[in-house]
Enzyme design. Structure first.
Site, mmCIF file in Angstrom:
data_model
loop_
_atom_site.group_PDB
_atom_site.id
_atom_site.type_symbol
_atom_site.label_atom_id
_atom_site.label_comp_id
_atom_site.label_asym_id
_atom_site.label_seq_id
_atom_site.Cartn_x
_atom_site.Cartn_y
_atom_site.Cartn_z
ATOM 1 N N ASP A 87 0.850 -1.186 0.000
ATOM 2 C CA ASP A 87 0.000 0.000 0.000
ATOM 3 C C ASP A 87 0.889 1.240 0.000
ATOM 4 O O ASP A 87 1.866 1.317 0.756
ATOM 5 C CB ASP A 87 -0.891 -0.023 1.247
ATOM 6 C CG ASP A 87 -1.945 1.062 1.204
ATOM 7 O OD1 ASP A 87 -3.021 0.814 0.617
ATOM 8 O OD2 ASP A 87 -1.692 2.164 1.745
ATOM 9 N N ASN A 127 -2.726 12.966 -3.345
ATOM 10 C CA ASN A 127 -3.974 13.383 -3.988
ATOM 11 C C ASN A 127 -4.378 14.790 -3.559
ATOM 12 O O ASN A 127 -4.717 15.626 -4.393
ATOM 13 C CB ASN A 127 -5.094 12.406 -3.632
ATOM 14 C CG ASN A 127 -5.380 11.446 -4.777
ATOM 15 O OD1 ASN A 127 -4.960 11.702 -5.903
ATOM 16 N ND2 ASN A 127 -6.076 10.370 -4.487
ATOM 17 N N GLU A 155 -4.957 2.497 -3.733
ATOM 18 C CA GLU A 155 -3.492 2.581 -3.834
ATOM 19 C C GLU A 155 -2.842 1.287 -3.353
ATOM 20 O O GLU A 155 -1.734 1.263 -2.879
ATOM 21 C CB GLU A 155 -2.963 3.802 -3.053
ATOM 22 C CG GLU A 155 -3.194 3.748 -1.545
ATOM 23 C CD GLU A 155 -4.522 4.381 -1.107
ATOM 24 O OE1 GLU A 155 -5.466 4.415 -1.928
ATOM 25 O OE2 GLU A 155 -4.608 4.818 0.045
#
Lengths: 259, 127
Positions: free
Chosen positions: A136, A144, A179
């Site tokens: 991850d 973001n 992700e």
């Protein structure tokens, strides 16, 4: 020859000195009959020839038609084959789309389920050990939020590319969700898996940040799990997930093993 | 003349005719289970149009996938069109395809090979 004979006979029949001679009348009759026969023979020949010609033309007509049909059939097959091929290609494209993640081009979750399931079955039949790893991206939300969604997508593509480019030919890499990424390492012991995943973690660290400043430094946390015979898919995934959260809790940017 | 107006289904194309202008439209996929039965009215229309009128023949095609029987029937129609054209009739064909799907254009070109009448293959923008 016969022309000379004809002339001779005509002269004899016309000569008055033979009038009344019994042979002269017989010759006249015979000559007339000969003429009729010759005429009949000529007509017969002409009619027979025409039949023969007609037959010949008909034969050529068949040959022509046969040629034409053969040519049509050849084209029909060619066009039909091409339609079939184009369907096949479309089919391949659709299958590819149904197996891949659109953003990164990696395999998607659905495809990977099938592959891991197959590996579990192989293991249950006494196959060699295998491992999976869940990775991850650390603090992805910050990318973001701080760099825009475009940068977020770019970051995911970079991770995908890094992982895909460094796994071995027999390994598979998938985008698991957001992700999160998943690696399947067939015929691999836990030690081997750890070495590989560790090298992936390092590689990502070296690659970021992008020199042009478009991406921040990035790290990933990984959880590795070795499959056990008789384990279900859910159990195996839960193990990798647990390990991954362990790595997060321990401070991120590291590889943890499901105990 | 008996005009046709057949709605497309998943496996059969739209068929529409207009005898006055000599227009015949075919669009969509074509893999009917009984192709010759399905296309019989169309073949009858073409035959009648060519035999009983002097009107032009305008073929407007937007066909996608064709199974072998449908290819065969289309070849038959094009052969008849070619014959009529050779005999002096005004014949033309336009095959429209989605610019996204070049395969359709390649197949249309295959059909064009034996035709000497005007045969246009036209790309349309994807909606």
């Amino acid at each position: 020859m016969s022309d000379l004979l004809d002339t001779r006979i005509a002269e004899l029949l016309a000569d008055p000195q033979w009038h009344g001679h019994p042979l002269r009348d017989a010759l006249a009759e015979l000559y007339q009959r000969y003429g009729e026969h010759a005429h009949a023979l000529e007509r017969l020949t002409r009619i027979a020839d025409r039949y023969q010609n007609a037959e010949r033309e008909r034969g050529m007509g068949y040959a022509d038609r046969y040629e034409r049909q053969l040519r049509q059939l050849t084209r029909l097959l060619r066009i039909s084959d091409r339609y079939q091929k184009s369907l096949q290609e479309l089919n391949d494209e659709l299958r590819e789309q149904s197996e891949r993640d659109e953003l990164t081009g990696l395999y998607n979750r659905r495809y990977m389920y099938g592959r891991i399931e197959a590996e579990l079955q192989r293991l249950a039949r006494g196959g060699e050990p295998f491992c999976i790893a869940l990775g991850d991206v650390d603090h992805f939300k910050r990318i973001n939020d701080g760099w825009g969604h475009g940068a977020g997508d770019e970051a995911l593509r970079l991770v995908a590319c890094t992982l895909e480019g460094r796994i071995r030919a027999s390994d598979l890499c998938a985008r698991w969700g957001g992700e999160e990424f998943l690696l399947l390492m067939p015929q691999t012991t836990l030690t081997g898996a750890l070495t590989l995943v560790e090298s992936l973690r390092e590689a990502l660290k070296v690659l970021t940040p992008e020199p042009d400043g478009t991406l921040p430094p990035m790290t990933m946390s990984f959880g590795v799990a070795q499959a056990h015979a008789g384990q279900t898919l859910t159990q195996l995934l839960a193990g990798a997930d647990r390990a991954m959260y362990g790595a997060k809790r321990a401070g991120r940017d590291r590889v943890a093993v499901d105990a | 003349m008996n005009e046709l107006n057949i709605i497309a289904t998943n496996s059969t194309p739209m068929i529409r005719t207009d005898g006055a202008s000599g227009t015949l439209q075919l669009a969509g996929d074509s893999y009917p289970e009984h192709a010759f039965e399905f296309f019989a009215p169309l073949l009858a229309w073409v035959k009648q149009h060519l035999a009983q009128t002097d009107a032009p023949l305008r073929l407007e095609l937007a066909l996608l996938y064709l199974n072998t029987s449908s290819v065969r029937i289309l070849m038959d129609i094009l052969d008849q069109a070619e014959e009529a054209f050779q005999a002096g009739r005004d014949v033309s064909l336009t095959w429209r395809y989605d610019s996204d799907n070049e395969r359709v254009a390649e197949l249309a070109e295959e059909f064009r090979e034996d035709c000497s009448f005007p045969f246009t293959i036209e790309a349309c923008e994807t909606r």
